[in-house]
Design an enzyme around this catalytic site. Structure first.
Site, PDB file in Angstrom:
ATOM      1  N   TYR A 136       0.820  -1.213   0.000  1.00  0.00           N
ATOM      2  CA  TYR A 136       0.000   0.000   0.000  1.00  0.00           C
ATOM      3  C   TYR A 136       0.856   1.266   0.000  1.00  0.00           C
ATOM      4  O   TYR A 136       0.505   2.252  -0.633  1.00  0.00           O
ATOM      5  CB  TYR A 136      -0.903   0.026   1.238  1.00  0.00           C
ATOM      6  CG  TYR A 136      -2.243  -0.613   1.041  1.00  0.00           C
ATOM      7  CD1 TYR A 136      -2.345  -1.982   0.810  1.00  0.00           C
ATOM      8  CD2 TYR A 136      -3.406   0.142   1.092  1.00  0.00           C
ATOM      9  CE1 TYR A 136      -3.581  -2.569   0.642  1.00  0.00           C
ATOM     10  CE2 TYR A 136      -4.644  -0.444   0.924  1.00  0.00           C
ATOM     11  CZ  TYR A 136      -4.732  -1.794   0.696  1.00  0.00           C
ATOM     12  OH  TYR A 136      -5.948  -2.377   0.527  1.00  0.00           O
ATOM     13  N   LYS A 186       2.516 -15.214   3.908  1.00  0.00           N
ATOM     14  CA  LYS A 186       2.790 -16.035   2.721  1.00  0.00           C
ATOM     15  C   LYS A 186       4.283 -16.336   2.737  1.00  0.00           C
ATOM     16  O   LYS A 186       5.027 -16.064   1.783  1.00  0.00           O
ATOM     17  CB  LYS A 186       2.349 -15.260   1.456  1.00  0.00           C
ATOM     18  CG  LYS A 186       2.375 -16.064   0.185  1.00  0.00           C
ATOM     19  CD  LYS A 186       1.311 -17.154   0.079  1.00  0.00           C
ATOM     20  CE  LYS A 186       1.516 -18.000  -1.160  1.00  0.00           C
ATOM     21  NZ  LYS A 186       0.672 -19.215  -1.186  1.00  0.00           N
ATOM     22  N   ASP A 218      -3.500 -18.143   1.668  1.00  0.00           N
ATOM     23  CA  ASP A 218      -4.440 -18.892   0.824  1.00  0.00           C
ATOM     24  C   ASP A 218      -5.226 -19.903   1.657  1.00  0.00           C
ATOM     25  O   ASP A 218      -6.449 -20.029   1.539  1.00  0.00           O
ATOM     26  CB  ASP A 218      -3.712 -19.567  -0.358  1.00  0.00           C
ATOM     27  CG  ASP A 218      -2.471 -20.354   0.048  1.00  0.00           C
ATOM     28  OD1 ASP A 218      -2.012 -20.217   1.202  1.00  0.00           O
ATOM     29  OD2 ASP A 218      -1.954 -21.116  -0.805  1.00  0.00           O
ATOM     30  N   ASP A 242      -6.848  -6.550   4.112  1.00  0.00           N
ATOM     31  CA  ASP A 242      -7.902  -5.916   3.314  1.00  0.00           C
ATOM     32  C   ASP A 242      -8.821  -6.990   2.736  1.00  0.00           C
ATOM     33  O   ASP A 242     -10.046  -6.910   2.837  1.00  0.00           O
ATOM     34  CB  ASP A 242      -7.252  -5.094   2.192  1.00  0.00           C
ATOM     35  CG  ASP A 242      -8.281  -4.428   1.299  1.00  0.00           C
ATOM     36  OD1 ASP A 242      -9.249  -3.862   1.834  1.00  0.00           O
ATOM     37  OD2 ASP A 242      -8.120  -4.484   0.067  1.00  0.00           O
ATOM     38  N   ASP A 246     -12.902  -8.314   4.158  1.00  0.00           N
ATOM     39  CA  ASP A 246     -14.127  -8.315   3.344  1.00  0.00           C
ATOM     40  C   ASP A 246     -14.743  -9.708   3.337  1.00  0.00           C
ATOM     41  O   ASP A 246     -15.961  -9.877   3.434  1.00  0.00           O
ATOM     42  CB  ASP A 246     -13.827  -7.910   1.887  1.00  0.00           C
ATOM     43  CG  ASP A 246     -14.006  -6.417   1.644  1.00  0.00           C
ATOM     44  OD1 ASP A 246     -13.761  -5.635   2.583  1.00  0.00           O
ATOM     45  OD2 ASP A 246     -14.376  -6.032   0.517  1.00  0.00           O
TER      46      ASP A 246
HETATM   47  C1  IPM Z   1     -10.617  -0.679   3.259  1.00  0.00           C
HETATM   48  C2  IPM Z   1     -10.745  -0.155   1.848  1.00  0.00           C
HETATM   49  C3  IPM Z   1      -9.522   0.701   1.548  1.00  0.00           C
HETATM   50  C4  IPM Z   1      -8.304  -0.191   1.649  1.00  0.00           C
HETATM   51  C5  IPM Z   1      -9.579   1.441   0.200  1.00  0.00           C
HETATM   52  C6  IPM Z   1     -10.799   2.324   0.107  1.00  0.00           C
HETATM   53  C7  IPM Z   1      -8.334   2.244  -0.046  1.00  0.00           C
HETATM   54  O1  IPM Z   1     -10.885  -1.200   0.961  1.00  0.00           O
HETATM   55  O2  IPM Z   1     -10.577   0.137   4.201  1.00  0.00           O
HETATM   56  O3  IPM Z   1     -10.589  -1.895   3.432  1.00  0.00           O
HETATM   57  O4  IPM Z   1      -7.946  -0.863   0.681  1.00  0.00           O
HETATM   58  O5  IPM Z   1      -7.711  -0.215   2.714  1.00  0.00           O
HETATM   59 MG    MG Z   2     -11.078  -3.111   1.879  1.00  0.00          MG
END
Ligand code: IPM
Ligand code: MG
Length: 352
Positions: A136, A186, A218, A242, A246
Site C-alpha cells: 500500500y 505467505k 491462501d 484488506d 471483506d
Molecule cells: C478498506 C478499503 C480501503 C483499503 C480502500 C478504500 C483504499 O478497501 O478500508 O478496506 O484498501 O484499505
Molecule cells: Mg477493503
C-alpha cells in the site's frame, strides 16, 4: 472530547446522520464536533480528497468518525486526487497503524450468511490488520522496460519495528479474548512474510499465555469459510488484511454490519486516538435513496466511544441496541429486508 466528523461520499452522509443521532441521544457532556469534507466531496469542494482543513481538523481531534469515500465521478482522476487517497492519507498522516476489524455473528442472522447456519454461528473473530506499510505504501509506478513493454510495480516491504508494533497490539487483543492468535502470511513465497513470521515469533516470547499459530493466506481464506470458529484473533499485513476482512464480513451475512477502528500510538487524555469507519464503501448505486444500512456506522461510533473515550458502558449500550434490533427482525436491504436508513436509526434509538 473533540471529534472530527467526515461523512465523505455516497451513502456516507446518510449513515453518518443516523450515527450522530445515536451519539446525541447518549447526552454526553463536553463533545465538540467538527464536520469536514473528504474524498470526492473534498475534491469537488476544495480540489483535493483530503483538503488541508480536513487534515488539520483530524489532527486536532481526539477521534475521527469517518463515513465512506469513493465516487465514480472521480475514477478517472490521477491517482493522487482519487477519493481513496483521503483514507490512505489519514492513515499515514495520523500514523494509524493498527486496524481492528471484529466479525461476530449476530444471533438471528445465521440464515443470511453465505455459510451453513451452524458454521456461521461459530464466527467470533477479530482481524488485526497492519495499516501503514506493505504494498500500500511502498514505492510504486509504471515503467517502460528496455524492450519497450510497460511494467507496473509495487514494492512490498515491512521493517521489523512495523511488524513488532502490530504484533503487540494483536497479542494484547488476544489476551482480552480467547488467548489465541493466528498470524497470516505467505512465508512460503515472500521474504517480507518470512521476516513478519520471525518477528511475530520473537514478540510471542512476551506473551506466554497466548497460543500463537501461523497460517498461509491462501489457506486462511479457505479456513475462513470452512471452519471460521477456529479463529479468535488474526494478525496480518495490510493487503492480506484488506482481502480477508471483506471475506469475513460476508461470512457474517453482510458487509453493512461491520465496524472498524484504526488506532495509532497517540494517547489523548481520554484514550487512544483513532479513526472509526464502517468497513463497507460509499455504495454509489444506492446513495441518496435512504436505503443504506447505517448499522456498521453506528457500531463504528460504539468502537470510538470504547477506544478513544473510555466509554465502555455507552459502547456496550449501542452494540446491544443494534443486536436487539436485528434479533427483533429489523433488516436493511443488504440483509434482504426493506427497512430504510432512518427507520433503522429509529429502531436502534428506540432500543438504546
Ligand atoms: C478498506 C478499503 C480501503 C483499503 C480502500 C478504500 C483504499 O478497501 O478500508 O478496506 O484498501 O484499505
Ligand atoms: Mg477493503
Amino acid at each position: 472530547m473533540k471529534i472530527a466528523v467526515l461523512p465523505g461520499d455516497g451513502i456516507g452522509p446518510e449513515i453518518m446522520r443516523e450515527a450522530l443521532r445515536v451519539l446525541d441521544a447518549l447526552g454526553l457532556e463536553g463533545l465538540e464536533l467538527t464536520q469536514c469534507d473528504v474524498g470526492g466531496a473534498g475534491y469537488k469542494q476544495h480540489g483535493h480528497p483530503l483538503p488541508p482543513a480536513t487534515l488539520e481538523a483530524a489532527k486536532q481531534a481526539d477521534a475521527v468518525l469517518f463515513g465512506a469515500v469513493g465516487d465514480p465521478d472521480c475514477d478517472n482522476l490521477e491517482r493522487a486526487l482519487r477519493p481513496e487517497q483521503a483514507i490512505l492519507g489519514l492513515r499515514r498522516e495520523l500514523e494509524l497503524f493498527a486496524n481492528l476489524r471484529p466479525a461476530t455473528m449476530f444471533s438471528g442472522l445465521e440464515d443470511l450468511s453465505g455459510l451453513k447456519p451452524e458454521i456461521a454461528g461459530q464466527i467470533d473473530l477479530l482481524i488485526v490488520r497492519e495499516l501503514n506499510g506493505d504494498v500500500y505504501f511502498g514505492e510504486k509506478g509504471i515503467r517502460t522496460l528496455d524492450d519497450g513493454r510497460r511494467q507496473g510495480w509495487d514494492m512490498m516491504a515491512y521493517a521489523e519495528d512495523e511488524v513488532r508494533r502490530i504484533a503487540h497490539v494483536a497479542f494484547r487483543a488476544a489476551q482480552g479474548r480467547k488467548k489465541r492468535l493466528c498470524s497470516v502470511d505467505k512465508a512460503n513465497v515472500l521474504e517480507t512474510s518470512q521476516l513478519w513470521r520471525d518477528v511475530v515469533v520473537e514478540v510471542s516470547a512476551e506473551y506466554p499465555d497466548v497460543e500463537l499459530t501461523h497460517m498461509y493466506v491462501d489457506n486462511a481464506a479457505m479456513q475462513l469459510v470452512k471452519a471460521p470458529g477456529q479463529f479468535d484473533v488474526v494478525v496480518t499485513g495490510n493487503l492480506f488484511g484488506d482481502i480477508l476482512s471483506d471475506q469475513a464480513s460476508m461470512c457474517v451475512g453482510s458487509i453493512g454490519l461491520l465496524a472498524s477502528a484504526s488506532l495509532g500510538a497517540q494517547q489523548t487524555q481520554y484514550g487512544t486516538k483513532g479513526l472509526y469507519e464502517p468497513i463497507h464503501g460509499s455504495a454509489p448505486d444506492i446513495a441518496g435513496q435512504g436505503k443504506a444500512n447505517p448499522m456498521a456506522m453506528i457500531l463504528s461510533l460504539a468502537m470510538m466511544l470504547r477506544h478513544s473515550f473510555g466509554r465502555e458502558a455507552e459502547a456496550v449500550r449501542i452494540e446491544a441496541a443494534v443486536s436487539r434490533a436485528l434479533a427483533d427482525g429489523v433488516r436493511g436491504g443488504d440483509l434482504g429486508g426493506s427497512d430504510g436508513t432512518a427507520a433503522i436509526g429509529d429502531a436502534v434509538l428506540a432500543r438504546l
